[in-house]
Design an enzyme around this catalytic site. Structure first.
Site, mmCIF file in Angstrom:
data_model
loop_
_atom_site.group_PDB
_atom_site.id
_atom_site.type_symbol
_atom_site.label_atom_id
_atom_site.label_comp_id
_atom_site.label_asym_id
_atom_site.label_seq_id
_atom_site.Cartn_x
_atom_site.Cartn_y
_atom_site.Cartn_z
ATOM 1 N N GLU A 1 57.059 47.749 29.772
ATOM 2 C CA GLU A 1 56.062 46.947 29.553
ATOM 3 C C GLU A 1 54.793 47.642 30.413
ATOM 4 O O GLU A 1 55.043 47.749 31.563
ATOM 5 C CB GLU A 1 55.914 45.513 29.822
ATOM 6 C CG GLU A 1 57.125 45.168 28.967
ATOM 7 C CD GLU A 1 57.167 43.369 28.667
ATOM 8 O OE1 GLU A 1 56.154 42.932 29.237
ATOM 9 O OE2 GLU A 1 57.991 42.846 28.204
ATOM 10 N N GLU A 39 46.149 50.230 37.754
ATOM 11 C CA GLU A 39 45.067 49.582 38.667
ATOM 12 C C GLU A 39 44.344 50.634 39.149
ATOM 13 O O GLU A 39 44.721 51.595 39.626
ATOM 14 C CB GLU A 39 45.886 48.473 39.579
ATOM 15 C CG GLU A 39 45.026 48.111 40.678
ATOM 16 C CD GLU A 39 43.685 47.209 40.033
ATOM 17 O OE1 GLU A 39 43.835 46.504 39.170
ATOM 18 O OE2 GLU A 39 42.552 47.650 40.606
ATOM 19 N N ASP A 77 37.774 42.684 33.807
ATOM 20 C CA ASP A 77 36.494 42.447 34.217
ATOM 21 C C ASP A 77 35.649 42.599 33.009
ATOM 22 O O ASP A 77 35.626 43.269 32.025
ATOM 23 C CB ASP A 77 35.932 43.730 35.016
ATOM 24 C CG ASP A 77 36.739 43.818 36.329
ATOM 25 O OD1 ASP A 77 37.445 42.947 36.918
ATOM 26 O OD2 ASP A 77 36.655 45.167 36.869
ATOM 27 N N LYS A 116 26.641 41.677 32.102
ATOM 28 C CA LYS A 116 25.408 42.305 31.829
ATOM 29 C C LYS A 116 25.247 43.180 30.641
ATOM 30 O O LYS A 116 26.157 44.082 30.546
ATOM 31 C CB LYS A 116 24.680 42.773 33.184
ATOM 32 C CG LYS A 116 24.496 41.938 34.232
ATOM 33 C CD LYS A 116 23.834 42.655 35.277
ATOM 34 C CE LYS A 116 23.583 42.023 36.527
ATOM 35 N NZ LYS A 116 23.505 42.624 37.843
ATOM 36 N N ASP A 150 38.753 34.566 30.289
ATOM 37 C CA ASP A 150 38.124 33.153 30.580
ATOM 38 C C ASP A 150 36.641 33.456 30.120
ATOM 39 O O ASP A 150 36.037 32.525 30.142
ATOM 40 C CB ASP A 150 38.092 32.977 32.042
ATOM 41 C CG ASP A 150 37.030 33.957 32.848
ATOM 42 O OD1 ASP A 150 37.578 35.014 32.780
ATOM 43 O OD2 ASP A 150 36.004 33.451 33.105
ATOM 44 N N THR A 172 48.584 34.623 35.792
ATOM 45 C CA THR A 172 48.310 35.711 36.698
ATOM 46 C C THR A 172 47.397 34.997 37.803
ATOM 47 O O THR A 172 47.168 33.815 37.719
ATOM 48 C CB THR A 172 47.316 36.733 35.947
ATOM 49 O OG1 THR A 172 45.993 36.192 35.731
ATOM 50 C CG2 THR A 172 47.789 37.153 34.623
ATOM 51 N N PHE A 184 44.388 35.443 38.488
ATOM 52 C CA PHE A 184 43.150 35.167 38.145
ATOM 53 C C PHE A 184 43.207 33.697 37.383
ATOM 54 O O PHE A 184 42.281 33.025 37.087
ATOM 55 C CB PHE A 184 42.197 36.228 37.372
ATOM 56 C CG PHE A 184 41.579 37.005 38.397
ATOM 57 C CD1 PHE A 184 42.166 38.046 39.267
ATOM 58 C CD2 PHE A 184 40.162 36.971 38.454
ATOM 59 C CE1 PHE A 184 41.599 38.675 40.281
ATOM 60 C CE2 PHE A 184 39.357 37.584 39.482
ATOM 61 C CZ PHE A 184 40.036 38.499 40.528
ATOM 62 N N GLU A 185 44.114 33.801 36.428
ATOM 63 C CA GLU A 185 44.233 32.635 35.512
ATOM 64 C C GLU A 185 44.552 31.320 36.396
ATOM 65 O O GLU A 185 43.997 30.378 35.925
ATOM 66 C CB GLU A 185 45.606 32.761 34.568
ATOM 67 C CG GLU A 185 45.908 31.899 33.602
ATOM 68 C CD GLU A 185 46.928 32.087 32.787
ATOM 69 O OE1 GLU A 185 47.438 33.310 32.654
ATOM 70 O OE2 GLU A 185 46.998 31.372 31.712
HETATM 71 C C1 LIG Z 1 39.697 40.254 37.195
HETATM 72 S S1 LIG Z 1 41.108 41.296 37.787
HETATM 73 C C2 LIG Z 1 42.469 40.486 37.015
HETATM 74 C C3 LIG Z 1 43.735 40.949 37.786
HETATM 75 C C4 LIG Z 1 44.905 40.615 37.213
HETATM 76 N N1 LIG Z 1 45.112 40.954 35.773
HETATM 77 C C5 LIG Z 1 44.808 39.233 37.071
HETATM 78 O O1 LIG Z 1 44.772 38.374 35.815
HETATM 79 O O2 LIG Z 1 45.276 38.419 38.116
HETATM 80 C C6 LIG Z 1 40.858 42.955 37.071
HETATM 81 C C7 LIG Z 1 41.453 43.810 37.557
HETATM 82 O O3 LIG Z 1 41.393 44.982 36.837
HETATM 83 C C8 LIG Z 1 41.212 46.189 37.787
HETATM 84 N N2 LIG Z 1 40.216 47.090 36.637
HETATM 85 C C9 LIG Z 1 39.046 46.731 36.072
HETATM 86 N N3 LIG Z 1 38.718 47.772 35.128
HETATM 87 C C10 LIG Z 1 39.734 48.600 35.352
HETATM 88 C C11 LIG Z 1 39.795 49.909 34.845
HETATM 89 N N4 LIG Z 1 39.052 50.251 33.848
HETATM 90 N N5 LIG Z 1 41.009 50.533 35.016
HETATM 91 C C12 LIG Z 1 42.094 50.117 35.819
HETATM 92 N N6 LIG Z 1 41.999 48.917 36.409
HETATM 93 C C13 LIG Z 1 40.744 48.116 36.279
HETATM 94 C C14 LIG Z 1 40.521 45.591 38.718
HETATM 95 O O4 LIG Z 1 40.275 46.436 39.989
HETATM 96 C C15 LIG Z 1 41.032 44.404 39.141
HETATM 97 O O5 LIG Z 1 42.305 44.414 39.828
#
Ligand SMILES: C[S@@+](CC[C@H](N)C(=O)[O-])C[C@H]1O[C@@H](n2cnc3c(N)ncnc32)[C@H](O)[C@@H]1O
Length: 193
Positions: free
Chosen positions: A26, A53, A103, A107, A139, A171, A173-174
């Site tokens: 996974e 990550e 993310d 914008k 979200d 998670t 963030f959730e």
């Molecule tokens: C909003 S956080 C969510 C983390 C986790 N999935 C959670 O739900 O708790 C987004 C994560 O994705 C990573 N991230 C964002 N864009 C990425 C990319 N293109 N490749 C790898 N990691 C990325 C960020 O550094 C961050 O740790």
């Protein structure tokens, strides 16, 4: 532990990621601090888990926490998610790919940085086993709707009911967004390739 491929320009073999390639793999794209992945790795010791990550500090944190738990079935790859999906991971290697609270790049001028796109779907289907699953949560309503339109128009992916019985921890963030009372949008797709 951190997974660093010996060659970043050749497609990996599944056995190069984990020594037991017969086990389901996974992948969690943007695994952040890794609570979700660690929880799954503890709960499903006969499966392997690969986090992707881009931030080094987060990669190190997941590795430290995973080492504390003595997990042999969890590794983290420090890269932009699209690169291993497109170039590095073996074809049809993953039973599930998770994209949880990516993310949203709200914008308009940053929308092109969003992960879900037609190219993403092509790579996703390449990496998923036949019948493999893609699980997506966010979200951000507008990003969710845009992503759903891309995913639903991709012929090799079929939306399927989110199975509420299967173990699926929240998670980091959730938890944060749920505490703030935000709506969580979620979807599950199966690859029919
Ligand atoms: C909003 S956080 C969510 C983390 C986790 N999935 C959670 O739900 O708790 C987004 C994560 O994705 C990573 N991230 C964002 N864009 C990425 C990319 N293109 N490749 C790898 N990691 C990325 C960020 O550094 C961050 O740790």
């Amino acid at each position: 532990m951190q997974f660093s491929p010996s060659d970043y320009f050749t497609k990996l073999k599944k056995a190069e990621i984990f020594p037991d390639p017969e086990r389901p793999l996974e992948i969690d794209l943007g695994c952040g601090d890794g609570s979700f992945l660690i929880d799954l790795a503890v709960h499903f010791p006969s499966k392997n888990f690969l986090g992707v990550e881009r931030l080094l500090g987060r990669v190190r944190r997941v590795c430290r926490r995973s080492q504390k738990e003595g997990l042999q079935n969890l590794k983290v790859l420090r890269l932009e998610s699209s690169y291993p999906l497109e170039w590095l991971l073996p074809d049809h290697c993953a039973s599930r790919v998770h994209l949880l609270f990516p993310d949203p790049w709200p914008k308009k001028k940053h929308h092109k940085r969003r992960l879900v796109s037609e190219e993403f779907c092509t790579s996703l289907v390449r990496v998923l086993e036949p019948n493999g699953e893609f699980l997506f949560k966010t979200d951000h309503q507008e990003y969710f709707e845009e992503s759903m339109s891309v995913l639903n128009s991709f012929p090799s992916l079929k939306e399927t009911r989110w199975d509420p019985d299967s173990y699926y921890p929240q998670t980091d963030f959730e938890k944060l967004w749920a505490e703030q009372g935000k709506i969580i949008y979620y979807a599950r797709f199966k690859s029919n390739q």
